[in-house]
Design a protein around this motif. Sequence first.
Motif, mmCIF file in Angstrom:
data_model
loop_
_atom_site.group_PDB
_atom_site.id
_atom_site.type_symbol
_atom_site.label_atom_id
_atom_site.label_comp_id
_atom_site.label_asym_id
_atom_site.label_seq_id
_atom_site.Cartn_x
_atom_site.Cartn_y
_atom_site.Cartn_z
ATOM 1 N N PHE A 196 36.553 45.578 39.253
ATOM 2 C CA PHE A 196 36.081 46.473 38.200
ATOM 3 C C PHE A 196 35.885 45.708 36.891
ATOM 4 C CE2 PHE A 196 37.092 49.070 34.504
ATOM 5 C CZ PHE A 196 36.205 50.130 34.640
ATOM 6 N N ALA A 197 36.870 44.883 36.538
ATOM 7 C CA ALA A 197 36.790 44.098 35.302
ATOM 8 C C ALA A 197 35.606 43.135 35.340
ATOM 9 C CB ALA A 197 38.084 43.335 35.079
ATOM 10 N N ASP A 198 35.289 42.627 36.543
ATOM 11 C CA ASP A 198 34.148 41.722 36.705
ATOM 12 C C ASP A 198 32.818 42.474 36.818
ATOM 13 O OD1 ASP A 198 35.874 39.601 36.623
ATOM 14 O OD2 ASP A 198 35.953 39.296 38.794
ATOM 15 N N LYS A 199 32.898 43.821 36.704
ATOM 16 C CA LYS A 199 31.727 44.696 36.795
ATOM 17 C C LYS A 199 31.026 44.612 38.158
ATOM 18 C CE LYS A 199 30.656 45.519 31.940
ATOM 19 N NZ LYS A 199 32.035 45.366 31.500
ATOM 20 N N HIS A 200 31.817 44.361 39.200
ATOM 21 C CA HIS A 200 31.312 44.413 40.574
ATOM 22 C C HIS A 200 31.571 45.833 41.100
ATOM 23 C CE1 HIS A 200 32.215 39.810 40.797
ATOM 24 N NE2 HIS A 200 31.101 40.067 40.150
ATOM 25 N N ASP A 201 30.813 46.797 40.582
ATOM 26 C CA ASP A 201 31.095 48.203 40.880
ATOM 27 C C ASP A 201 31.020 48.525 42.365
ATOM 28 O OD1 ASP A 201 31.382 48.481 38.199
ATOM 29 O OD2 ASP A 201 29.725 49.873 37.885
ATOM 30 N N ASN A 202 30.066 47.906 43.066
ATOM 31 C CA ASN A 202 29.904 48.196 44.495
ATOM 32 C C ASN A 202 31.103 47.739 45.314
ATOM 33 O OD1 ASN A 202 29.188 45.507 43.940
ATOM 34 N ND2 ASN A 202 27.991 45.362 45.835
ATOM 35 N N LYS A 203 31.829 46.716 44.815
ATOM 36 C CA LYS A 203 33.051 46.263 45.491
ATOM 37 C C LYS A 203 34.281 47.020 45.000
ATOM 38 C CE LYS A 203 31.355 41.549 46.287
ATOM 39 N NZ LYS A 203 31.578 40.101 45.999
ATOM 40 N N ALA A 204 34.295 47.341 43.717
ATOM 41 C CA ALA A 204 35.455 48.022 43.136
ATOM 42 C C ALA A 204 35.587 49.456 43.635
ATOM 43 C CB ALA A 204 35.353 48.013 41.616
ATOM 44 N N GLU A 205 34.457 50.139 43.779
ATOM 45 C CA GLU A 205 34.494 51.574 44.104
ATOM 46 C C GLU A 205 35.255 51.882 45.396
ATOM 47 O OE1 GLU A 205 31.450 55.352 44.844
ATOM 48 O OE2 GLU A 205 30.650 53.371 44.361
ATOM 49 N N PRO A 206 34.914 51.254 46.541
ATOM 50 C CA PRO A 206 35.649 51.592 47.767
ATOM 51 C C PRO A 206 37.130 51.230 47.700
ATOM 52 C CG PRO A 206 34.182 49.712 48.133
ATOM 53 C CD PRO A 206 33.842 50.270 46.794
ATOM 54 N N LEU A 207 37.468 50.156 46.991
ATOM 55 C CA LEU A 207 38.871 49.762 46.879
ATOM 56 C C LEU A 207 39.654 50.791 46.078
ATOM 57 C CD1 LEU A 207 38.216 45.985 46.125
ATOM 58 C CD2 LEU A 207 39.388 46.858 48.160
ATOM 59 N N LEU A 208 39.108 51.224 44.939
ATOM 60 C CA LEU A 208 39.795 52.199 44.098
ATOM 61 C C LEU A 208 39.875 53.560 44.777
ATOM 62 C CD1 LEU A 208 38.217 51.132 40.690
ATOM 63 C CD2 LEU A 208 40.565 50.703 41.457
ATOM 64 N N LEU A 209 38.832 53.928 45.504
ATOM 65 C CA LEU A 209 38.867 55.185 46.252
ATOM 66 C C LEU A 209 39.940 55.137 47.347
ATOM 67 C CD1 LEU A 209 35.061 55.985 46.598
ATOM 68 C CD2 LEU A 209 36.761 57.273 45.266
ATOM 69 N N GLU A 210 40.126 53.967 47.949
ATOM 70 C CA GLU A 210 41.173 53.807 48.956
ATOM 71 C C GLU A 210 42.560 53.993 48.333
ATOM 72 O OE1 GLU A 210 43.051 52.986 52.641
ATOM 73 O OE2 GLU A 210 41.014 53.631 52.109
ATOM 74 N N VAL A 211 42.748 53.470 47.128
ATOM 75 C CA VAL A 211 44.026 53.639 46.420
ATOM 76 C C VAL A 211 44.298 55.118 46.173
ATOM 77 C CG1 VAL A 211 45.261 53.183 44.266
ATOM 78 C CG2 VAL A 211 43.909 51.375 45.331
ATOM 79 N N VAL A 212 43.295 55.824 45.668
ATOM 80 C CA VAL A 212 43.438 57.256 45.410
ATOM 81 C C VAL A 212 43.779 58.000 46.688
ATOM 82 C CG1 VAL A 212 42.149 59.325 44.757
ATOM 83 C CG2 VAL A 212 41.959 57.258 43.369
ATOM 84 N N LYS A 213 43.076 57.676 47.746
ATOM 85 C CA LYS A 213 43.295 58.337 49.040
ATOM 86 C C LYS A 213 44.722 58.132 49.533
ATOM 87 C CE LYS A 213 42.203 57.473 53.893
ATOM 88 N NZ LYS A 213 41.426 56.600 54.806
ATOM 89 N N GLN A 214 45.207 56.904 49.471
ATOM 90 C CA GLN A 214 46.536 56.600 49.990
ATOM 91 C C GLN A 214 47.636 57.236 49.145
ATOM 92 O OE1 GLN A 214 47.114 55.516 52.896
ATOM 93 N NE2 GLN A 214 44.987 54.959 53.322
ATOM 94 N N PHE A 215 47.479 57.227 47.823
ATOM 95 C CA PHE A 215 48.510 57.857 46.994
ATOM 96 C C PHE A 215 48.496 59.374 47.157
ATOM 97 C CE2 PHE A 215 48.902 53.841 44.517
ATOM 98 C CZ PHE A 215 50.268 53.703 44.658
ATOM 99 N N ASP A 216 47.331 59.944 47.410
ATOM 100 C CA ASP A 216 47.280 61.374 47.720
ATOM 101 C C ASP A 216 48.043 61.664 49.005
ATOM 102 O OD1 ASP A 216 45.836 62.019 45.508
ATOM 103 O OD2 ASP A 216 43.893 62.140 46.523
ATOM 104 N N ALA A 217 47.868 60.798 49.995
ATOM 105 C CA ALA A 217 48.559 60.977 51.278
ATOM 106 C C ALA A 217 50.058 60.745 51.139
ATOM 107 C CB ALA A 217 47.976 60.026 52.327
ATOM 108 N N LEU A 218 50.438 59.767 50.309
ATOM 109 C CA LEU A 218 51.856 59.486 50.083
ATOM 110 C C LEU A 218 52.522 60.599 49.278
ATOM 111 C CD1 LEU A 218 51.581 55.680 49.260
ATOM 112 C CD2 LEU A 218 52.710 56.664 51.259
ATOM 113 N N ASN A 219 51.705 61.413 48.605
ATOM 114 C CA ASN A 219 52.185 62.618 47.939
ATOM 115 C C ASN A 219 53.168 62.343 46.805
ATOM 116 O OD1 ASN A 219 52.034 65.377 47.596
ATOM 117 N ND2 ASN A 219 53.856 65.763 48.852
#
Length: 370
Positions: free
Chosen positions: A216-239
């Motif tokens: 994200f800091a390097d402005k590689h949005d296409n690479k950052a987006e799936p990684l950050l979405l994965e973080v959100v998904k996993q923390f939602d699952a971890l509750n």
Amino acid sequence: MSHGKMLPIAYFLALTLGTSFSLHASENSFAKAYSAYQAAVEKGDAANIEASAKTAYQLGEVQYAKDSVDLANLAINWASAIENQVAPNPFIEPHFQQTAKANELYKLALANYKIHYGKQALELIDPLLGVAQTAAKAKVAKDYFLDAIAVAEKSDNKKILADVKMTAFSRLSKTELYTRDVRSYAFDAYDIYKEILPENALERVKATYIVGAVEFADKHDNKAEPLLLEVVKQFDALNFSHPYALSAHAYLVELYERQNKREQSTAHCIAIGKMRPWADAQEQRPIFRTVPDYPMSYAQRKKSGWVELNLTIDEMGFVKNPEITNSEGGALFEKETLKMIDKWRYAPKFEDGKPVTAQTMVRIEYKIDK
């Protein structure tokens, strides 16, 4: 040559018994101190962990040889307790002496471990990382990290190698020594975690966040987006809430806003709002901000000023009905502020579990060096 009286045998016996009693008392004191340390660790009592670790080490200096593994272990216990106390800012003024003491203890442990385990033993990892983490100078820290990485690479333990590289990245990425090589430590660790850990393992999720944040800091949005979405998904699952989950949402808000994908951005604004412990008197904070253009004619005259606004933040986190309540410096500051403020995004306030429209105040400063 003078001749004193011969001392009675009973006196020598008393001396011997006294020495024996002192040694026994010392052993007993050490055992009590170490038990107190273990009890504090079990209870998670941070203040007593450090105090009892210190006492155990000081009594251990009497019990064990200076180059012993036992004394090294006691040194690591105390150093680790100090580190926990001064975290997350070990190098600020109030913590200098404590951090320096931890560094000294880790160095003692490292020297003793090298004597007993050898210079390439896996056992050296802990004290090597300890010395690196508590070294005041980044260059010194890097040298110890390189030694730890070299030791880890010679082992068959991929998890240890990943842990060492991620630790090195976390320390060095905040210094002037942050390079592409240091950046690669995080990516190497992430690749290993992805290979050996399940997707919901906390260490893997944290590594995913770190790599996503770098992209994200390097402005590689296409690479950052799936990684950050994965973080959100996993923390939602971890509750459970975690700072990384909050940050991932915030990064995604900015990522989508700079792509003008406001609908996707809104979902993460609302998610952040739900995570915040909102109180009636708590001011809202913007999670995506743009900087206003400085009026050219004012800049040429080195003119400064400010604008205060009352904002309505709707349930989606959008700014509505910005109203200028006060200003100083001229009408152009007001004009540029109104153009800019519409692009800001907020985490909406929640009441009874639902997002609601709420008011907030903001002041925009315009300053130029004279």
